[in-house]
Write a protein that holds these residues in place. Structure first.
Motif, PDB file in Angstrom:
ATOM      1  N   SER A 120      -7.411  38.704 107.621  1.00 12.36           N
ATOM      2  CA  SER A 120      -6.461  38.432 106.545  1.00 12.36           C
ATOM      3  C   SER A 120      -5.073  38.303 107.130  1.00 12.36           C
ATOM      4  N   ALA A 122      -1.226  37.996 106.221  1.00 14.80           N
ATOM      5  CA  ALA A 122      -0.288  38.223 105.123  1.00 14.80           C
ATOM      6  C   ALA A 122       1.132  38.259 105.678  1.00 14.80           C
ATOM      7  N   THR A 233      -4.044  29.017  98.077  1.00 16.00           N
ATOM      8  CA  THR A 233      -4.102  29.141  99.524  1.00 16.00           C
ATOM      9  C   THR A 233      -4.167  27.779 100.193  1.00 16.00           C
ATOM     10  N   SER A 239     -11.120  31.467 101.280  1.00 14.02           N
ATOM     11  CA  SER A 239     -10.182  32.587 101.265  1.00 14.02           C
ATOM     12  C   SER A 239      -9.909  32.948  99.811  1.00 14.02           C
ATOM     13  N   SER A 241      -8.292  36.405  96.997  1.00 13.23           N
ATOM     14  CA  SER A 241      -7.742  37.734  96.800  1.00 13.23           C
ATOM     15  C   SER A 241      -8.118  38.250  95.419  1.00 13.23           C
ATOM     16  N   LYS A 744      -5.868  44.236 105.122  1.00 14.11           N
ATOM     17  CA  LYS A 744      -6.464  43.398 104.071  1.00 14.11           C
ATOM     18  C   LYS A 744      -6.112  43.881 102.671  1.00 14.11           C
ATOM     19  N   THR A 787      -4.285  45.294  95.821  1.00 18.49           N
ATOM     20  CA  THR A 787      -4.614  43.912  96.150  1.00 18.49           C
ATOM     21  C   THR A 787      -5.482  43.878  97.400  1.00 18.49           C
ATOM     22  N   ARG A 789      -7.331  41.086 100.115  1.00 18.43           N
ATOM     23  CA  ARG A 789      -7.372  39.697 100.579  1.00 18.43           C
ATOM     24  C   ARG A 789      -8.531  39.496 101.542  1.00 18.43           C
ATOM     25  N   SER A 791     -10.782  36.220 103.877  1.00 18.55           N
ATOM     26  CA  SER A 791     -10.782  34.827 104.320  1.00 18.55           C
ATOM     27  C   SER A 791     -11.765  34.638 105.463  1.00 18.55           C
TER      28      SER A 791
END
Length: 817
Positions: A120, A122, A233, A239, A241, A744, A787, A789, A791
């Motif tokens: 992930s 970010a 994204t 990917s 979230s 993540k 949250t 995430r 991918s």
């Protein structure tokens, strides 16, 4: 209120002092790929050589150039990352008194296809980004945004204010147009506010604020455009979230969202799903004096206490696909919709006194609404790039439909001073369906020219039809009787045709100019079927824009822009029928409303890319404003819109952002403006003016690699909003964040409106009108959000697609409030 003002002043002063102590080193460079092509929007990171810590982050422009200003003395390196390329580094270099300006050798990045399996990424974005034509707010950069709605995010954004009814103003001016992903919201007033409350902040990516948009955009919006971008994204493979937030004020609130993107070969699929469940309260107190217009003597006093409760749910979705036909042509489709059921209840206690404050009667009023909103929107888009010079043709076709149902139940019970009934209670049942259909089509052409010049042109047409059918029945001893006097059926149709040209060119090595002209023709007709009243409108207007940017030296830039804009009446405000709000309050549309026009001028100065100062002047004519009329004998108040005045505003805005220390970054925004409102209201000359100051501050703290914090807030001094004088108001927020699950996941805990100071108060006095109000709502909350995430795939790029729908959506009023 003094506490929040003191805290914000201290934080503001500390931040300015700290920011002012930054050094004056400058670093410039350029990035290209292995084929010597420039790379746009590469992320540039300035790294301290001694410990590899991050000093600054920037983004390369379209030519691949980048620059860092205000760099302290020390040893540094630059690292560069870009989509589809391996990471690149510069050589080590020094910034000192003898070598304060460094130009790096051109850095080449090697194109690669890097697999991302379960990783992930970010990247940390700044909260505020200042561009030449807009201000950008990155929503997730602020911890206090967790668990909030889109409306609450707007309310704490630079220069934006929201009044007690949810009307949005920008830099002290009403008439702002709100877009969602480049598409108009097609809602206005209270209904726009309700829609924005249904969108959770965890679905938002950015807020774009444009006070003077170029000719490519619709001319609608007296004070500019706010574009709310949702998340999407840009990665090959898949990917996504998931976010969930629980907020607790007096009542609980839940926000949940899911985002997923899949891209392979020529197909890109994406979806956003959101769910909110919110319970809120609102306390609204109103005091009115009923004055004899001929003698100016007070005839009676009116006091109303309303206790309002709302429970709303929202399920919204977006589904989309991009199909890359070849390297030059892309086709896309986006489908969006929402379903928003909700309930509204209002219990009011109305006391009527004589001029000596002796109670004469009491009315207990109860109102309940069961509401349902439904929306479907479809967008088909096309993009074709003709050659490597950037010639481009884009087209959009949009269809939007809104349907609303609103079942009302109103009852008024009348009592004497001893609490005994003095008349039979009134009971009113209302069914208020509404249907809105909107069809828009637009086409834009971009043609780059020699020596950096660029030509743009486009056309657009839109068709809108609204159908409002208000059906009321009275209960007479349990028998439902049609109430013809309050029922009405109104149909409105509008066609707007537009064309624009825009040309930009470097006028010298330091001066760049951009010039635009937009033509809009409006054809409208209204039909009040109930009474047979009809009206027609047909007018054509030109809207010029001009922008200049002058580079004084490496530290200073000047900008000057001008634009003429229009604000058309909301569709429902043209309905001439009288709408029943309660026993003593009525709302009436005005078919004679004309559009209002404004001239906006801004002069800006940017110092070292961290401090921007803007002077603005706006003159608005035929301003559309809400006015009150009173029937003193019956203690009744009529609310209506009218072209009653002109307004002049001048102001100054200062914004600063930067890295104060290694662990502390700050964003500051201060806006001071003077509004002068003058015109004829109810036959009397009215002149109201005031100077207002607004301050937004956001401090971000990085305690460790995984822990962070936030201290933020806003404050507004007293000011005027049309004919209303509004008292000061503010908010203070505190938050903390924690990165988990190897980056993540993110946990956020925040307390909003810590001092419970976000309370609205105001007065209105002119002619024989003398009223005041006080309002508070469920603004103090504790929120916990999570949250996650995920991918897997290859780094790639997918362009965010927006549609061609324009200002029509902002002017719809859906529902029966």
């Amino acid at each position: 209120m003094r506490k929040i003002l003191t805290l914000l002043t201290v934080a503001l002063t500390l931040s300015i002092v700290s920011l002012a102590q930054l050094k004056n080193g400058r670093i410039a460079g350029k990035v290209i790929d292995g084929n010597t092509k420039t790379i746009e929007s590469a992320t540039i990171t300035l790294i301290k050589a001694k410990d590899s810590s991050v000093a600054k982050i920037s983004v390369a422009n379209k030519e691949g150039n980048f620059v860092f200003e205000n760099v302290a003395e020390g040893s540094y390196m630059v690292s560069i990352t870009a989509v589809g390329h391996a990471k690149g580094f510069s050589e080590k270099f020094e910034i000192n008194s003898a070598n304060s300006s460094v130009t790096l050798k051109t850095i080449e990045l090697i194109p690669v296809s890097k697999e991302l399996s379960g990783v992930s990424v970010a990247a940390k974005k700044p909260l505020i980004e200042q561009k030449i034509d807009r201000t950008i707010v990155n929503v997730e950069a602020s911890a206090s945004n967790v668990g909030t709605s889109a409306l609450e995010v707007l309310e704490k954004s630079p220069g934006i204010s929201v009044d007690k009814d949810g009307n949005i103003s920008l830099k002290g001016k009403q008439g702002v147009q709100v877009y969602i992903d480049g598409r108009p919201s097609y809602l206005s007033g209270t209904d726009l506010a309700n829609y924005l409350r249904s969108i959770g902040s965890n679905q938002l990516d950015q807020i774009e604020i444009m006070t003077n948009p170029p000719a490519k955009y619709d001319a609608a919006g007296n004070s500019g455009i706010i574009n709310i971008k949702t998340k999407k994204t840009k990665q090959l493979g898949y990917s996504g979230s998931f976010s969930s937030t629980w907020s607790q004020g007096r009542y609980p609130k839940v926000n949940e969202s899911f985002m997923f993107n899949y891209r392979k070969n020529k197909v890109n699929l994406f979806t956003n799903l959101g769910y909110t469940n919110r319970k809120n309260f609102q306390d609204l107190d109103i005091q009115r004096k009923f004055i004899d217009a001929s003698t100016d003597e007070v005839r009676s006093l009116f006091e109303q206490e309303s206790r309002i409760k709302e429970h709303s749910q929202s399920l919204n979705t977006k589904l989309g696909m991009d199909y890359f036909v070849n390297k030059k042509t892309t086709l896309g489709v986006v489908l969006t919709g929402f379903y928003n059921p909700g309930t509204f209840s209002n219990n009011s206690d109305v006391l009527i006194y004589d001029a000596n404050k002796v109670l004469q009667s009491q009315t207990l009023a109860s109102t309940s609404n069961d509401k349902k909103w439904k929306n479907f929107s479809g967008n088909f888009n096309f993009r074709h790039v003709f050659d490597s010079t950037g010639k481009e043709l884009t087209a959009d076709l949009d269809y939007i439909n809104y349907k609303s149902e609103n079942a009302q139940y109103l009852i008024n019970a009348y009592y004497d001073t001893h609490g005994d009934p003095i008349a039979k209670a009134d009971t009113l049942l209302g069914s208020l369906p509404q249907n809105i259909n909107i069809l828009t089509a637009k086409m834009d052409y971009l043609h780059p020219m020699k020596k950096g010049a660029k030509f743009e042109a486009g056309v657009k047409t839109s068709f809108v039809k609204t159908d409002n059918n208000a059906i009321y029945d009275s209960l007479n001893y349990g028998i439902k009787v049609p109430d013809i006097g309050r029922s009405n059926h109104f149909i409105y149709e509008e066609n707007v045709n537009a064309a624009y040209v825009n040309f930009s060119k470097p006028l010298s090595k330091k001066l760049t100019g951009q010039f635009g002209l937009r033509l809009e023709n409006t054809i409208a007709k209204g039909n009040l079927i109930t009474t047979g009243e009809k009206f027609n409108r047909n007018y054509t207007q030109l809207f010029p824009t001009a922008y200049f940017q002058y580079v004084v030296n490496k530290n200073n830039n000047l900008g000057l822009n001008y634009g003429r804009r229009i604000n058309r009446p909301n569709y429902q405000d043209l309905n001439p029928f009288i709408m029943f709000l309660d026993k003593y309050t009525f709302e009436q549309g005005n078919p004679n409303l004309q559009p209002q026009f404004s001239h906006n001028v801004e002069l800006s100065h940017t110092y070292k890319s961290f401090l921007t100062t803007t002077l603005n002047y706006t003159r608005t004519t035929d301003i559309i404003n809400e006015v009150l009329e009173q029937n003193t004998d019956e203690n009744e108040t009529f609310i209506k819109k009218a072209n009653i005045a002109k307004q002049r505003q001048y102001g100054i805005a200062v914004s600063a952002n930067g890295q104060v220390t290694k662990w502390w970054s700050g964003n500051l925004y201060v806006n001071v403006f003077n509004n002068k409102f003058e015109g004829i209201v109810n036959g009397d000359s009215v002149e109201i003016g005031a100077t207002t100051a607004m301050a937004n501050i956001n401090n971000q703290f990085k305690f460790s690699k995984t822990w962070g914090g936030e201290l933020s807030g806003f404050f507004r001094t007293p000011g005027v909003d049309g004919v209303f004088k509004i008292q000061s108001m503010g908010m203070l927020n505190v938050g903390v964040t924690k990165q988990i699950i190897k980056g993540k996941g993110t946990l956020r805990l925040v307390v909003r409106d810590v001092l419970y100071s976000q309370k609205a108060k105001g007065t209105i006095k002119y002619s024989n009108i003398d009223a005041s109000f006080q309002q508070k709502r469920d603004s103090r909350q504790v929120a916990l959000g999570f949250t996650y995430r995920f991918s897997k795939g290859k780094v790639g790029g997918a362009k965010r697609r927006t549609s061609g729908a324009s200002d029509e959506q902002n002017r719809v009023k859906v529902g029966g409030e």
